[in-house]
Enzyme design. Structure first.
Site, mmCIF file in Angstrom:
data_model
loop_
_atom_site.group_PDB
_atom_site.id
_atom_site.type_symbol
_atom_site.label_atom_id
_atom_site.label_comp_id
_atom_site.label_asym_id
_atom_site.label_seq_id
_atom_site.Cartn_x
_atom_site.Cartn_y
_atom_site.Cartn_z
ATOM 1 N N TYR B 283 0.948 -1.273 -0.135
ATOM 2 C CA TYR B 283 -0.126 -0.092 0.045
ATOM 3 C C TYR B 283 1.059 1.265 0.036
ATOM 4 O O TYR B 283 1.406 1.427 0.849
ATOM 5 C CB TYR B 283 -0.883 0.057 1.310
ATOM 6 N N TYR B 333 -5.100 5.589 -7.837
ATOM 7 C CA TYR B 333 -5.725 5.458 -6.580
ATOM 8 C C TYR B 333 -6.629 4.671 -6.317
ATOM 9 O O TYR B 333 -7.957 5.231 -6.477
ATOM 10 C CB TYR B 333 -5.973 6.835 -5.918
#
Lengths: 149, 381
Positions: B283, B333
């Site tokens: 992440y 994103y």
């Protein structure tokens, strides 16, 4: 450099801290049971069952834990005129478990480990708080051309 | 190896999609079901992130795909942590007999969200009261403060930070549809403007609209479906003992994320170690989150993550190719859902120019402030 234009909200939650600032005091919520500071406070929640939180005055003195120079205006309603701002996290002598978010007084270089002291000042129509390195001399003398020594 | 990912799908990432999140999500889910060769009527479970996704409710998605009996439905954790933890929820549900086919998804429309990506923090009473009046606001600021402390304790150079987006960009250029495709080298990184010292714009994830989905079912059934199953070998979840409001300032282990806990649990559940991992989908909301998680997961010692990245370990040809689609920094994103999709495609060997040879074990992580989830995915060997 700049002073943030973002004013704290007038809420029950924010009130005790900023009432302290208005009285030139740094106040933090401390448990009457175990003596620990609860930071950040949880709204309507006491730290220990049966105890209460008391907003306790502590010395606004501590050590810079970390910092950043904010160069982009992220705050709602802010513009390029509102940056840069040097935000710091301060480990307080009187509340070692707390890292207080603060702002470094304009004109000083942020360095981790620097001892700092809070000063209260008028920011528009409210009292505000900023941190200045201890032993750095009066801010006014620096702004008038004082050296870094 | 009780459950497997059998289908993945996404809408093409875009700076701005004209449709609401629900439409994006339903398209992604339909593509994932089609990938698996399953019909929406067979879906009987939904597991999704629980806090930051707006506009794609489980009831609406279920009706749109024709799910008739949504007998398992759960929302869990925050942002990337919730996206990856949804895999754990699916695993639990299927193992317990609560569902046979679980759909998971994430969708976001930052182009239409008032206040953009920062709004989630502006709505926090503690931040408004104790942080924002001192200028401490916005995700780049939080990660910049982490970076300064890391620099103080371990040392951190601009070249080390820059190695993370440079690696991500190299992979994005091998990924069709990735939003940031322009070549990036160290000179380009150093020329980029500072946002919050020491972070530059290129240290921050993209801000765009996206949706992605994946379908999970039992391994036995998975072997009869259209695609080679990707096994969920182990999942782990963990938190730091601080609130979401306080995570970025009061975390006692300031330079540790809950990837320490979730990673340890996931590796134990899978019976694997970091040495077994071929690719990592980490992440990457910011470069610092990649550096810290690689340390927390055991790929580098504490304080050596930045040097690990700068040594070329995470880029093409490195010993741990990381974010092989470009990640949040250069692909899209998609809040971790894209990381799951990419791991599945790599393990199936479908990535064409972007394929990592010999990829058989992938680690996927998701961060959401104090929460963190890790999953280990493997080929069906």
């Amino acid at each position: 450099m700049a002073v943030p234009s973002f004013a704290p909200p007038h809420t029950v939650y924010a009130g005790p801290f900023w009432d302290g600032v208005a009285a030139n005091e740094l106040r933090l919520p401390r448990c009457t049971g175990c003596g620990a500071f609860q930071w950040y406070p949880l709204a309507g929640v006491d730290h220990c069952a049966g105890a209460t939180l008391e907003w306790t005055s502590v010395r606004a003195v501590g050590t810079i834990f970390t910092f950043t120079v904010v160069r982009r205006p992220f705050l709602p309603g802010s513009s390029k005129a509102d940056v840069p701002i040097t935000s710091v996290l301060v480990e307080l002598d009187d509340a070692p478990s707390v890292r207080l978010v603060g702002r470094l007084t304009d004109g000083f270089d942020p360095v981790i480990g620097t001892r700092v002291s809070g000063e209260f000042f008028d920011n528009d129509d409210r009292r505000d708080l900023q941190f200045t390195p201890l032993g750095a001399g009066e801010k006014s003398s620096r702004l008038n051309g004082g050296s870094d020594g | 190896m009780s459950v497997a990912i059998v289908g993945v799908g996404e809408v093409e990432p875009a700076w701005k999609h004209d449709r609401p999140v629900l439409g994006l999500v339903v398209d992604a889910v339909r593509r994932a079901l089609d990938d698996a060769g399953l019909d929406g009527s067979e879906v009987d479970g939904i597991a999704i992130e629980g806090e930051t996704m707006h506009g794609a409710r489980a009831d609406e998605v279920a009706v749109a795909i024709g799910a008739r009996d949504r007998r398992f439905s759960v929302q869990t954790s925050v942002a990337g942590a919730g996206v990856v933890a949804a895999l754990q929820m699916a695993e639990l549900a299927i193992d317990a007999g609560l569902a046979d086919v679980v759909v998971s998804y994430y969708g976001i429309s930052l182009s239409t969200q008032v206040g953009g990506p920062y709004n989630v923090h502006a709505e926090d009473p503690a931040k408004a009261a104790f942080e924002m009046p001192f200028g401490f606001f916005g995700q780049p600021v939080y990660f910049a403060a982490l970076a300064q402390r890391y620099a103080h304790e371990y040392g951190l150079t601009a070249e080390q930070l820059g190695s993370v987006p440079i690696a991500a960009r190299a992979f994005a250029r091998r990924t069709p549809g990735a939003l940031a495709q322009e070549a990036l080298d160290l000179d380009g990184y150093l020329a980029d403007r500072l946002v919050s010292d020491p972070l530059r714009r290129l240290d921050c994830c993209l801000i765009n609209d996206a949706a992605a989905a994946f379908v999970i079912t039992g391994t036995e059934r998975a072997r009869d479906l259209r695609r080679p199953p990707v096994l969920v070998a182990g999942t782990g979840f963990g938190t730091k003992p601080v609130t979401e409001a306080g995570y970025f300032t009061q975390n006692p282990q300031y330079l540790e994320m809950a990837s320490v806990e979730s990673g340890r649990r996931a590796f134990a559940a899978a019976g694997l170690t970091p040495a077994d991992v071929d690719i990592a989908e980490i992440y990457d909301c910011f470069t610092m989150s990649v550096i810290l998680q690689l340390e927390d997961l055991g790929f580098a010692a504490k304080g050596e993550g930045a040097a690990f990245c700068a040594a070329g370990s995470i880029g093409p040809g490195g010993r741990l190719p990381t974010n092989t689609h470009g990640g949040l920094l250069s692909q899209s994103y998609t809040v971790g859902a894209g990381h799951v999709v990419e791991a599945v495609r790599q393990l199936r060997g479908e990535r064409g120019d972007g394929q990592i040879e010999g990829a058989e074990v992938a680690v996927v992580t998701g961060l959401g402030a104090m929460d963190h989830a890790t999953a280990l995915l493997t080929k069906d060997r």
